[in-house]
Scaffold this motif. Structure first.
Motif, PDB file in Angstrom:
ATOM      1  N   UNK A 191      12.223  -6.509   6.667  1.00 50.38           N
ATOM      2  CA  UNK A 191      13.061  -7.307   7.684  1.00 50.38           C
ATOM      3  C   UNK A 191      12.635  -6.951   9.200  1.00 50.38           C
ATOM      4  N   UNK A 192      12.253  -5.745   9.523  1.00 56.72           N
ATOM      5  CA  UNK A 192      11.993  -5.576  11.058  1.00 56.72           C
ATOM      6  C   UNK A 192      10.589  -6.124  11.248  1.00 56.72           C
ATOM      7  N   UNK A 193      10.595  -7.603  11.523  1.00 59.11           N
ATOM      8  CA  UNK A 193       9.288  -8.412  11.706  1.00 59.11           C
ATOM      9  C   UNK A 193       8.280  -7.461  12.534  1.00 59.11           C
ATOM     10  N   UNK A 194       8.714  -7.114  13.705  1.00 53.81           N
ATOM     11  CA  UNK A 194       7.951  -6.323  14.819  1.00 53.81           C
ATOM     12  C   UNK A 194       7.283  -5.246  14.260  1.00 53.81           C
ATOM     13  N   UNK A 195       7.948  -4.494  13.271  1.00 57.73           N
ATOM     14  CA  UNK A 195       7.513  -3.071  12.719  1.00 57.73           C
ATOM     15  C   UNK A 195       6.346  -3.592  11.570  1.00 57.73           C
ATOM     16  N   UNK A 196       6.761  -4.750  10.934  1.00 55.66           N
ATOM     17  CA  UNK A 196       5.935  -5.183   9.792  1.00 55.66           C
ATOM     18  C   UNK A 196       4.670  -5.724  10.475  1.00 55.66           C
ATOM     19  N   UNK A 197       4.515  -6.556  11.358  1.00 55.79           N
ATOM     20  CA  UNK A 197       3.458  -7.121  12.162  1.00 55.79           C
ATOM     21  C   UNK A 197       2.643  -5.972  12.694  1.00 55.79           C
ATOM     22  N   UNK A 198       3.119  -5.006  13.547  1.00 59.27           N
ATOM     23  CA  UNK A 198       2.383  -3.978  14.099  1.00 59.27           C
ATOM     24  C   UNK A 198       1.623  -3.179  13.056  1.00 59.27           C
ATOM     25  N   UNK A 199       2.217  -2.622  11.998  1.00 51.79           N
ATOM     26  CA  UNK A 199       1.892  -1.849  11.135  1.00 51.79           C
ATOM     27  C   UNK A 199       0.620  -2.411  10.279  1.00 51.79           C
ATOM     28  N   UNK A 200       0.691  -3.859  10.177  1.00 49.11           N
ATOM     29  CA  UNK A 200      -0.498  -4.457   9.398  1.00 49.11           C
ATOM     30  C   UNK A 200      -1.592  -4.802  10.313  1.00 49.11           C
ATOM     31  N   UNK A 201      -1.147  -5.316  11.675  1.00 46.64           N
ATOM     32  CA  UNK A 201      -2.252  -6.110  12.583  1.00 46.64           C
ATOM     33  C   UNK A 201      -2.956  -4.910  13.380  1.00 46.64           C
ATOM     34  N   UNK A 202      -2.428  -3.651  13.838  1.00 56.12           N
ATOM     35  CA  UNK A 202      -2.753  -2.851  14.478  1.00 56.12           C
ATOM     36  C   UNK A 202      -3.991  -2.031  13.986  1.00 56.12           C
ATOM     37  N   UNK A 203      -4.079  -1.762  12.744  1.00 53.54           N
ATOM     38  CA  UNK A 203      -5.402  -1.016  12.003  1.00 53.54           C
ATOM     39  C   UNK A 203      -6.493  -2.081  11.911  1.00 53.54           C
ATOM     40  N   UNK A 204      -5.943  -3.331  11.552  1.00 52.09           N
ATOM     41  CA  UNK A 204      -6.831  -4.444  11.710  1.00 52.09           C
ATOM     42  C   UNK A 204      -7.604  -4.733  12.762  1.00 52.09           C
ATOM     43  N   UNK A 205      -6.796  -4.844  14.016  1.00 50.29           N
ATOM     44  CA  UNK A 205      -7.456  -5.012  15.404  1.00 50.29           C
ATOM     45  C   UNK A 205      -8.471  -3.476  15.534  1.00 50.29           C
ATOM     46  N   UNK A 206      -7.834  -2.528  15.233  1.00 49.27           N
ATOM     47  CA  UNK A 206      -8.632  -1.193  15.403  1.00 49.27           C
ATOM     48  C   UNK A 206     -10.077  -1.510  14.720  1.00 49.27           C
ATOM     49  N   UNK A 207     -10.271  -1.757  13.679  1.00 51.99           N
ATOM     50  CA  UNK A 207     -11.507  -2.057  12.909  1.00 51.99           C
ATOM     51  C   UNK A 207     -12.166  -3.195  13.725  1.00 51.99           C
ATOM     52  N   UNK A 208     -11.499  -4.475  13.963  1.00 46.89           N
ATOM     53  CA  UNK A 208     -12.384  -5.309  14.660  1.00 46.89           C
ATOM     54  C   UNK A 208     -12.976  -4.932  15.907  1.00 46.89           C
ATOM     55  N   UNK A 209     -12.001  -4.110  16.686  1.00 48.63           N
ATOM     56  CA  UNK A 209     -12.560  -3.965  18.234  1.00 48.63           C
ATOM     57  C   UNK A 209     -13.249  -2.759  18.210  1.00 48.63           C
ATOM     58  N   UNK A 210     -12.776  -1.606  17.833  1.00 51.80           N
ATOM     59  CA  UNK A 210     -13.532  -0.392  17.990  1.00 51.80           C
ATOM     60  C   UNK A 210     -14.745  -0.255  16.906  1.00 51.80           C
TER      61      UNK A 210
ATOM     62  N   UNK B 148      -1.498  -1.765   3.659  1.00 53.01           N
ATOM     63  CA  UNK B 148      -2.418  -1.647   4.862  1.00 53.01           C
ATOM     64  C   UNK B 148      -3.548  -1.564   4.495  1.00 53.01           C
ATOM     65  N   UNK B 149      -3.876  -0.810   3.323  1.00 54.94           N
ATOM     66  CA  UNK B 149      -5.439  -0.542   2.930  1.00 54.94           C
ATOM     67  C   UNK B 149      -5.690  -2.016   2.311  1.00 54.94           C
ATOM     68  N   UNK B 150      -5.098  -2.749   1.585  1.00 52.84           N
ATOM     69  CA  UNK B 150      -5.471  -4.091   1.311  1.00 52.84           C
ATOM     70  C   UNK B 150      -5.908  -4.974   2.620  1.00 52.84           C
ATOM     71  N   UNK B 151      -4.849  -4.810   3.521  1.00 55.85           N
ATOM     72  CA  UNK B 151      -5.259  -5.802   4.773  1.00 55.85           C
ATOM     73  C   UNK B 151      -6.810  -5.222   5.375  1.00 55.85           C
ATOM     74  N   UNK B 152      -6.849  -4.009   5.541  1.00 53.55           N
ATOM     75  CA  UNK B 152      -7.931  -3.731   6.138  1.00 53.55           C
ATOM     76  C   UNK B 152      -9.134  -4.068   5.373  1.00 53.55           C
ATOM     77  N   UNK B 153      -9.258  -3.775   4.133  1.00 52.86           N
ATOM     78  CA  UNK B 153     -10.350  -4.187   3.295  1.00 52.86           C
ATOM     79  C   UNK B 153     -10.613  -5.559   3.467  1.00 52.86           C
ATOM     80  N   UNK B 154      -9.572  -6.494   3.314  1.00 52.20           N
ATOM     81  CA  UNK B 154      -9.824  -7.913   3.386  1.00 52.20           C
ATOM     82  C   UNK B 154     -10.453  -8.358   4.747  1.00 52.20           C
ATOM     83  N   UNK B 155      -9.880  -7.680   5.854  1.00 52.58           N
ATOM     84  CA  UNK B 155     -10.393  -7.995   6.942  1.00 52.58           C
ATOM     85  C   UNK B 155     -11.969  -7.632   7.093  1.00 52.58           C
ATOM     86  N   UNK B 156     -12.120  -6.344   6.597  1.00 52.01           N
ATOM     87  CA  UNK B 156     -13.519  -6.027   6.662  1.00 52.01           C
ATOM     88  C   UNK B 156     -14.337  -6.513   6.073  1.00 52.01           C
TER      89      UNK B 156
END
Length: 278
Positions: free
Chosen positions: A18-37, A124-132
């Motif tokens: 229900x906390x959309x900002x928390x959900x968005x940050x917890x899923x997108x932040x690690x994906x962005x970390x992988x994408x940029x770093x 989160x692991x599934x999101x990162x593997x999918x983006x990876x």
């Protein structure tokens, strides 16, 4: 049969969704970390190691593939350590007093928070593997569908055992602390040694002897090794280094994570049995 831990579990998961900002940050932040770093470091490492001769007969993977397992482990570590924060807020808002005064066994609070945090780590692991995979990470390369399913199960078992251990540790810290600032300071202090003495970003065999010994007993090292074993294979090379993981070593890593989870659970149960919330 008590099923109170399911109530704790669903309450925390509903709050997560229900906390959309928390959900968005917890899923997108690690994906962005992988994408940029990950991509930036991959280009640097691949350029530096491009002159090294390949090891005959050994599958070579890029640094992005190597670091993807580390990003998954890093995200699981951060999510798990901060997972107990909800207990601290419940304690400060008076909700914990109501829960502890109910017939619900205190152990169910620990189990419910542990299961919800573990579920978040799986997502989160599934999101990162999918983006990876979209970015070119060489996970499950040449695997049959059956082997992919077995590998995914193995990865989730490692993530589950690891996340439970650190969630129980986080719960023990949360029920002890009085302020969110104090807990954040303690967690930040813990994340640095766990993360930088592991093999998440770079090979641990090049560490000085003391750091290498710490890496050997570091739960994060065991998690990263398990992910690489299942996602990449037991025999591969990356950034000029040959990696071999035996089934015995992976079994020892998994048992070490289980032992860590059991110890942390016992500590959390002891802390909850002593706490008095007014």
């Amino acid at each position: 049969m008590h099923t109170g831990f399911l109530t704790i579990y669903w309450r925390d998961m509903l709050r997560f969704v229900r906390f959309r900002s928390l959900l968005f940050a917890s899923l997108i932040q690690p994906a962005l970390w992988l994408a940029f770093f990950g991509i930036a470091m991959s280009n640097n490492f691949d350029r530096l190691t491009s002159t090294l001769p390949p090891i005959p007969g050994i599958k070579a993977v890029g640094y992005l593939t190597f670091i993807c397992a580390g990003v998954i482990a890093m995200t699981t570590l951060f999510t798990s350590l901060f997972g107990g924060t909800v207990l601290l807020f419940d304690k400060n808002w008076g909700l914990m007093r109501e829960t502890l005064s109910s017939p619900l066994p205190r152990i169910h609070i620990i189990v419910g928070i542990g299961l919800s945090g573990m579920t978040k780590s799986f997502i989160q692991a599934a999101v990162i593997m999918g983006l990876g995979l979209l970015l070119g990470v060489q996970f499950f390369e040449g695997y049959t569908p059956a082997r992919i399913l077995i590998s995914l199960l193995g990865i989730m078992l490692f993530i589950g055992a690891f996340s439970l251990g650190f969630l129980f540790l986080s719960a023990a810290i949360a029920i002890t602390m009085e302020s969110p600032e104090g807990m954040q300071a303690v967690i930040t202090l813990l994340t640095m040694p766990f993360f930088f003495t592991s093999n998440a970003l770079y090979p641990s065999n090049s560490f000085p002897p003391v750091l290498r010994a710490l890496s050997t007993v570091n739960p994060l090292t065991h998690l990263v090794s398990g992910i690489r074993y299942f996602a990449i294979g037991s025999d591969f090379s990356s950034i000029g280094i040959h990696y071999i993981y035996t089934q015995g070593e992976i079994l020892v890593s998994f048992l070490a994570l289980l032992a860590f989870a059991v110890i942390m659970f016992l500590i959390a149960r002891w802390r909850f049995s002593k706490v008095t919330v007014t």
